[in-house]
Design a protein around this motif. Structure first.
Motif, mmCIF file in Angstrom:
data_model
loop_
_atom_site.group_PDB
_atom_site.id
_atom_site.type_symbol
_atom_site.label_atom_id
_atom_site.label_comp_id
_atom_site.label_asym_id
_atom_site.label_seq_id
_atom_site.Cartn_x
_atom_site.Cartn_y
_atom_site.Cartn_z
ATOM 1 N N PRO B 370 27.446 34.060 -3.479
ATOM 2 C CA PRO B 370 27.914 32.872 -3.111
ATOM 3 C C PRO B 370 27.532 31.641 -4.144
ATOM 4 O O PRO B 370 26.306 31.616 -4.623
ATOM 5 C CB PRO B 370 27.557 32.486 -1.706
ATOM 6 N N ARG B 372 27.014 27.669 -4.134
ATOM 7 C CA ARG B 372 27.005 26.382 -3.010
ATOM 8 C C ARG B 372 27.006 24.924 -4.021
ATOM 9 O O ARG B 372 26.263 24.853 -4.773
ATOM 10 C CB ARG B 372 25.728 26.721 -2.177
ATOM 11 N N LYS B 661 27.866 28.312 30.834
ATOM 12 C CA LYS B 661 27.039 29.217 30.243
ATOM 13 C C LYS B 661 27.649 30.163 29.125
ATOM 14 O O LYS B 661 27.293 30.324 27.939
ATOM 15 C CB LYS B 661 26.415 30.155 31.434
ATOM 16 N N ASP B 664 28.439 28.373 25.976
ATOM 17 C CA ASP B 664 27.174 27.936 25.571
ATOM 18 C C ASP B 664 27.348 26.380 25.246
ATOM 19 O O ASP B 664 27.178 25.825 24.022
ATOM 20 C CB ASP B 664 27.169 28.699 24.099
ATOM 21 N N PRO B 666 26.448 22.625 25.200
ATOM 22 C CA PRO B 666 25.040 22.119 24.981
ATOM 23 C C PRO B 666 24.395 21.560 26.140
ATOM 24 O O PRO B 666 25.217 20.800 26.678
ATOM 25 C CB PRO B 666 25.051 21.183 23.945
ATOM 26 N N ILE B 667 23.307 21.650 26.689
ATOM 27 C CA ILE B 667 22.980 21.130 27.922
ATOM 28 C C ILE B 667 21.946 19.999 27.481
ATOM 29 O O ILE B 667 20.854 20.438 26.658
ATOM 30 C CB ILE B 667 22.175 22.303 28.796
ATOM 31 N N LYS B 668 22.173 18.894 27.688
ATOM 32 C CA LYS B 668 21.362 17.923 27.212
ATOM 33 C C LYS B 668 20.289 17.421 28.508
ATOM 34 O O LYS B 668 20.629 18.080 29.594
ATOM 35 C CB LYS B 668 22.139 16.776 26.759
ATOM 36 N N ASP B 669 19.306 16.508 27.992
ATOM 37 C CA ASP B 669 18.554 16.210 29.232
ATOM 38 C C ASP B 669 19.446 15.365 30.116
ATOM 39 O O ASP B 669 19.391 15.490 31.507
ATOM 40 C CB ASP B 669 17.426 15.389 28.659
ATOM 41 N N LYS B 705 16.061 24.287 34.042
ATOM 42 C CA LYS B 705 14.630 24.819 34.221
ATOM 43 C C LYS B 705 14.184 24.415 35.951
ATOM 44 O O LYS B 705 14.523 23.193 35.813
ATOM 45 C CB LYS B 705 13.397 24.478 33.273
ATOM 46 N N ASN B 915 13.259 6.896 15.333
ATOM 47 C CA ASN B 915 14.577 6.579 15.541
ATOM 48 C C ASN B 915 15.293 5.623 14.842
ATOM 49 O O ASN B 915 15.300 4.269 14.947
ATOM 50 C CB ASN B 915 14.503 6.027 17.136
ATOM 51 N N GLU B 917 18.426 5.106 14.494
ATOM 52 C CA GLU B 917 19.408 3.844 14.993
ATOM 53 C C GLU B 917 18.631 2.880 15.513
ATOM 54 O O GLU B 917 19.217 1.672 15.427
ATOM 55 C CB GLU B 917 20.289 4.725 16.046
#
Lengths: 105, 1192
Positions: B370, B372, B661, B664, B666-669, B705, B915, B917
């Motif tokens: 490859p 790149r 699930k 997949d 994405p699980i955020k807070d 959790k 942070n 931003e």
């Protein structure tokens, strides 16, 4: 009183080192995506040489991703083994305190 | 050719330093001090004596296998000349060293001229000189010349050594007279010298040069029979001779004789490098392959790569590609290297050999490896520095031809910075047959313009590049945000001046069918309104997503039989934004075949919002029928779960969770928070099964959790139905399953209110058993407080032995504050007065917090009085809180308010650090259009990725860029304190110390207060530079501020000392001693010892020798002991020394020594002080204090 980061900002970070020069952000992102959603991938490049510095931080959006990645015994990418460890939380305040110590004031 | 062992060079070096140190030492002993002048003089002496010259000269021979022979000699000549100019005086040793270098480098020179030069310089040649001159003649096959020198030697009665005979062997051989060469052996014996390895080696080399491998073998056998001994190193010499003379075919014969002694690899490596340098890389490779490979323990996992040095040197020596490829192939085949081509490419890139690098990439491509985009960066970096536009274009072209399209980073970081404007660059690309319309380039160009560009360029850029409006939503949003940022960053006058420009620009965008999302449009509209340009608002409206306009457009496209997917989606989204579900569904039904996923997603979400569960699910199934791999985003799934749960479609809701699930998602807070709300909503409706099943699914699927928060609805659902026993059961169950006890407090309160003593007892037993009695007491205390049963509460809190639990107290206080329960809180504060270890200030702080929130200044004032009654010493923050409350109500503040600066700033700084931003946001806040910019940044609707994407090039240099943009565009813009401090820190980090000082100056001039951290960093950096003067300057600058921002005086003292250490410290030390400033001197010593604590005490001992008369040796020794760590031997020696010098050993010293000895398992030869180490430290401190108070 240490700065409390909002929980929504929490990133589950891996510190990856011994990264072969042929790999760049894309390859690392793609590789680590198998363990969970990669929210960030910071691979610093040396603007003097044009090569990266051989280490990066992979941030998963969930703890699970982090755990999955840590559970894997060895990480081999392009035939070369990566050194993977959990990023210890970098606390601004503790960093500051340490520095206070070294100037012995 | 013999090599000077490296070791002896090191010895010389060490001796050399010893000599310098001795001189220093004696000077100190004699006068008690050294001066800077003396130090400098010693340094110059060192140069003049030429000892370093010798060292340098000696290094110019075979120690440089990677440098071509003639270059080595040139180097030697250069050093010779330079040092001579500096005043070095050469003696015979220098001339001999030069001769050795000549021999090692096979340098052709005239020995007679050399001799006459020595004569001119009045330097007498010695035996070594003659020997080497003979060798020089013999190497040329000049026996006559050699004989002439031999004559000199005989005349001077110098002994003829083996070296001379060896040279003669070589000399005869090189004239082609092997017979005479062999005869030398008998001549030697006649002269009483037994031929040794050197002579045999000379003969071996002679036959090797003739390619007579048989003779070589015979001699080797003979040596073996004689039990003579040739080292591997000697055999490597023979290989060199064979290769040089063009007989590489015999090299394996010699290699097979190697014994692989220690040191074989470095010697063989040097030979290999030397051969490569001299164009004999094939032999070099043979030698390299003979290396005994190290046994690799886990062969499968980590592939050890051999031959890097070889490949690297081949690249440096510009070996042709075909050769490199051949070596790579062989390495690969022999499993010696896992990725030789990549490594070779790395070397080529590192040494900026562009042509080779590109050819290597071609090879790699052919091999299927490859390629790149970042492979081009090292080359581009080079051209970037040289501002070599042609080079840059060349690389891009080559990469293009290799099929590697540069990505955004390539353009942004390494290419576009070379060009003043993008048009020229595009034209150049076009000229060179490179693609100039790639996505990477367009995006990079946009980013580039975002940083450096002018309005003109941006307009043109967007105008000429139609791609931005082709693939929504990303680019459309990007353009929208870009516009917003652009206008936001312009000043009033600028907007007004460029009104015409902007108008044309909006028209152009309209023509290009650019449409920006409504929320951004609104932001822009508000900006324009603030700039008083109503005309522009109207024009800008053209590019907004208006439903009617979109409908028209849709019809038009439909009529023209053009694809409508895009516009349809925009229309759906616009309708969703207007919450027009009916119409949206109709439009969808009408154009169903053209619907895209994005449209469905928006529509599903809309249906969920409108509680239309049927349509939502139908739409979901519909889109999945079209494409089963489609995944919605997290929020849309959650909306579905919520609405399904609400309509009792529990199974469907659980299926959605499963899908989350499976896909997949994405699980955020925030997702977890949403789960809580979904569960809680069901709990509020009293739906036990829904809550339980959903909760269980979420946890078993691993979507979240177990947490107290997430478990709460399991209990809430019972409490809502006023079923307290079930609630208690549920919380006990929860504890067993997840270790959480949610809503226990509420349960206890209910039980107290209901007077259900039986269950209350059960609950308390449970808590007591699981979390201990103390927790139980607190739980019940809070429950009594909360239900107004103060008498009972008081009894509980007065339980003997109960201690303050700050965390629990804080929890309850915060709860009271949040629910505005003043009376309850007051009672708690009062009741805890006698509570052991209760932080009273903290308690009153909570009370004052509530006073401030409820704006009750009378209560605040009463609290203040109570605090005085109770003799509570308020912390600064408590006083500030009180003062704020009083001031807000126009009351006088009866005390001095402590300055506020520290915590808040550090906190904000750390937030900023993490942070980027927010950094921008914070900096933008200073501008005129803060509110809008904030809403845009924070709005969830806005794609934050776009923001990050647009601003990311700024992040590294954010301070500079933002500041310069802001300063030019926003009148009166200045960085605030925290931002300025960050700027200082950044400048320090980048080593722009002068800039950092001037920033600090500006900050102070504008009456801002820098963060102490910024000053600390700056001072530390200056200390590292040894910049005493600047430390003084900074100290003066912050003089008045130092105490208020918490800068210790020691910061300056320490760093001044450190700065001195970076210079010669001795001067300062002695100045202190001279001036009787023993404390300072002692301190300096401590700092030095501290600095050197890792260097085994040796330096400290040296230091002690230097300062034998230090007034307080006791202290020095105690520091020394401290620094020894676990070096028992040194510690014992030290102790002996102290005894012999009659120095009193204090208890701390003895204690420390005793511990050290015991740890090492050594007997303690004195009575160990019985108390703890700290005891003695305290004792000493006290003693010192007493002494100083007596002194006063």
């Amino acid at each position: 009183m240490a700065a409390t980061r909002g929980s929504s900002r929490r990133v589950f970070e891996l510190f990856v080192s011994q990264i072969h020069w042929t790999l760049a952000t894309k390859e690392l992102r793609d590789y680590f995506a198998q363990f969970g959603t990669v929210r960030k991938c910071t691979l610093p490049f040396d603007k003097e040489t044009g090569f990266h510095k051989g280490f990066c931080w992979i941030g998963f959006s969930s703890e699970e991703g982090l755990r999955n990645a840590l559970q894997k015994e060895s990480h081999i990418l392009d035939g070369i083994k990566l050194q993977v460890q959990q990023q210890k939380r970098r606390s601004f305040r503790s960093q500051y305190t340490n520095e206070g110590e070294t100037d012995m004031s | 050719v013999q090599e000077e062992p490296v070791l002896s060079v090191q010895n010389k070096q060490a001796q050399h330093f010893d000599w310098a140190l001795n001189k220093l030492d004696s000077s100190v002993r004699r006068t008690g001090r050294i001066t800077r002048t003396l130090l400098l003089r010693i340094f110059h002496d060192m140069c003049r004596t030429g000892k370093s010259a010798l060292l340098l000269l000696r290094s110019c021979g075979s120690l440089l296998p990677e440098v071509p022979l003639c270059e080595r000699t040139e180097l030697a000549h250069m050093i010779w000349g330079k040092l001579q100019d500096l005043g070095a005086v050469y003696d015979a040793s220098h001339y001999n060293a030069l001769l050795k270098v000549y021999l090692q480098n096979e340098h052709k020179f005239s020995p007679t001229e050399f001799l006459s030069k020595m004569e001119e310089a009045n330097v007498q040649p010695n035996r070594v000189t003659y020997q080497r001159l003979i060798a020089a003649y013999c190497n040329e096959g000049d026996i006559e010349g050699a004989s002439k020198i031999l004559g000199f030697m005989k005349m001077k009665e110098l002994p003829i050594t083996e070296a001379v005979f060896s040279s003669l062997v070589t000399g005869h051989a090189r004239t082609g007279d092997m017979e005479n060469a062999e005869n030398i052996f008998s001549v030697m014996r006649d002269a009483g010298i037994e031929p040794g390895p050197d002579t045999y080696l000379a003969l071996l080399n002679a036959y090797a040069e003739k390619g007579d491998i048989n003779s070589v073998k015979q001699i080797l056998e003979k040596i073996e029979k004689m039990e003579g001994y040739l080292m591997d190193r000697d055999l490597l010499q023979v290989i060199y001779s064979l290769a040089k003379a063009g007989y590489p075919q015999y090299v394996p014969d010699i290699l097979s004789q190697m014994r692989y002694e220690r040191g074989y690899i470095p010697d063989a490596m040097n030979l290999s490098l030397n051969l490569i340098t001299q164009g004999l890389e094939d032999t070099a490779f043979q030698v390299f392959k003979s290396f005994p490979t190290l046994p690799s323990e886990n062969h499968s996992e980590t592939s050890m790569d051999y031959g890097n040095f070889f490949l690297q040197h081949c690249v440096h020596m510009d070996k042709p590609l075909s050769k490199l490829k051949q070596f790579c192939d062989e390495l690969k085949e022999a499993n010696m290297h896992s990725s030789p081509l990549q490594f070779t490419l790395y070397c080529a890139l590192e040494s900026k050999k562009a042509a080779l690098a590109i050819n290597l990439m071609k090879t790699m491509k052919e091999e299927g490896l490859p390629l790149r985009p970042h492979y081009s960066w090292p080359l581009l970096v080079g051209y970037q520095k040289e501002k070599n536009v042609q080079g840059t274009i060349g690389v891009l072209k080559a990469m293009h031809e290799l099929g590697v399209e540069p990505d955004v980073e390539t353009y942004t970081n390494y290419v576009l910075t070379n060009f003043d404007d993008i048009q020229t660059f595009r034209a150049l690309l076009q000229e060179n047959g490179c693609p100039f319309e790639t996505e990477g380039l367009s995006v990079a160009a946009l980013r580039h313009e975002a940083i450096y560009g002018t309005l003109e360029n941006i307009t043109e850029l967007l105008y000429k590049d139609g791609r931005y409006c082709q693939t929504p939503p990303g680019p459309a949003e990007a353009v929208g945000y870009f516009l917003y940022n652009l206008i936001d960053s312009m000043s009033d006058s600028e907007v007004q001046a460029k009104e015409e420009h902007l108008r044309q620009y909006f028209h152009q965008l309209k023509k290009m069918n650019v449409v920006i999302p409504t929320n951004i449009y609104r932001g822009i509209r508000n900006l324009l309104a603030a700039y008083h340009v109503p005309e522009l608002i109207k024009v800008c409206g053209y590019i907004n997503t208006e439903v009617s306009a979109l409908e028209e457009e849709l019809e038009k496209l439909k009529a023209e039989k053009q694809p409508i997917g895009n516009v349809l989606k925009q229309l759906i989204v616009a309708l969703c934004a207007e919450e027009n579900m009916q119409k949206a569904l109709e439009v969808k039904a009408k154009y169903e075949p053209d619907m895209v996923v994005g449209g469905y997603a928006a529509l599903i979400n809309l249906c969920c919002r409108h509680d239309n569960v049927e349509d939502a699910m139908n739409l979901k199934e519909e889109v999945f029928r079209k494409d089963s791999s489609v995944a919605l985003d997290t929020n849309k799934y959650l909306a579905l779960v919520k609405v399904l749960g609400k309509h009792g479609r529990l199974e469907d809701a659980i299926n959605i969770l499963k899908e989350i699930k499976e896909k997949d998602i994405p699980i955020k807070d925030t997702t977890v928070t949403s789960f809580f709300h979904i569960l809680n909503a069901a709990a509020m409706r009293g739906e036990v099964e829904t809550v339980n099943r959903l909760h269980e699914s979420i946890l078993t699927l691993g979507l979240a959790k177990p947490s107290t928060n997430l478990c709460t609805p399991l209990i809430t659902v019972h409490l809502e139905k006023d079923d307290v026993p079930s609630a208690l059961e549920a919380t006990i169950d929860c504890y067993k399953k997840y270790g959480k006890m949610p809503r226990l407090h509420d349960i206890l309160c209910r039980l107290i209110e209901q007077g259900n003593t039986e269950l209350l007892q059960k609950a308390m037993d449970f808590v007591s058993q699981e979390r201990g009695e103390m927790m139980m007491l607190y739980d019940i205390f809070f429950a009594f407080l909360n239900t107004g049963k103060y008498k009972e509460a008081k009894k509980i809190i007065e339980t003997p032995g109960l201690r303050a639990r700050p965390g629990s107290l804080q929890w309850f206080a915060e709860k009271c504050i949040a629910t505005n329960q003043m009376e309850t809180l007051e009672n708690m504060v009062e009741m805890t007065q006698k509570l052991f270890e209760c932080d009273r200030d903290e308690m009153y702080y909570y009370l004052l917090k509530l006073c401030k929130i409820s704006n009750d200044w009378r209560k605040a004032e009463a609290t203040w009085t109570k605090m005085q009654e109770e003799n509570v010493i308020p912390r600064a923050r408590t006083l500030r809180l009180l003062a704020d409350t009083l001031k807000n109500n126009g009351q006088e503040v009866p005390f001095d308010v402590p300055e506020i600066w520290y915590e808040d700033h550090v906190e904000s700084a750390s937030v900023l650090e993490n942070n980027p931003e927010k950094k921008v946001l914070m900096l933008c806040k200073k501008g005129s259009v803060q509110a809008v910019s904030r809403s845009i940044f924070c709005s969830n609707i806005f794609n934050i990725r776009t923001v990050v994407f647009i601003i990311s090039p700024w992040c590294s240099t954010i301070y500079y860029r933002i500041r310069s943009i802001a300063e030019t565009h926003i009148k009166g813009f200045t960085l605030n304190d925290a931002a300025s401090s960050l700027l200082i820190i950044t400048q320090v980090r980048r080593d722009y110390l002068k800039d950092a000082i001037s920033t600090l100056k500006k900050v102070l001039e504008s009456d801002m207060v820098p963060m102490s951290l910024a000053v600390i960093r700056l001072i530390q950096a200056l200390a590292m530079k040894g910049d005493l003067e600047s430390i003084c300057t900074v100290e003066k600058m912050v003089e008045n501020l130092a105490t208020s921002i918490g800068l210790s005086r020691m910061l300056f003292v320490n760093n001044t000392v450190l700065a001195h250490i970076k210079k010669p410290a001795t001067d300062l030390f002695l100045q202190y001693v001279d001036a009787g400033r023993v404390d300072d001197a002692r301190f300096l010593l401590q700092v030095i010892i501290y600095q050197e604590r890792n260097s085994s005490g040796q330096k400290i001992k040296t230091l002690l020798d230097l300062v034998p008369d230090f007034p307080d040796m006791k202290i020095v020794y105690s520091y020394l002991l401290k620094s020894l760590d676990n070096d028992v031997v040194s510690a014992k020696t030290l102790f002996e020394k102290m005894k012999s010098e009659n120095i009193h050993t204090d208890e701390i010293f003895l204690k420390r020594l005793a511990v050290l000895l015991k740890n090492a398992g050594e007997p303690v030869p004195f009575t160990e002080p019985p108390e703890s180490f700290h005891f003695y430290v305290n004792k000493l401190t006290q003693e010192r204090q007493e002494i100083s108070s007596h002194a006063e």
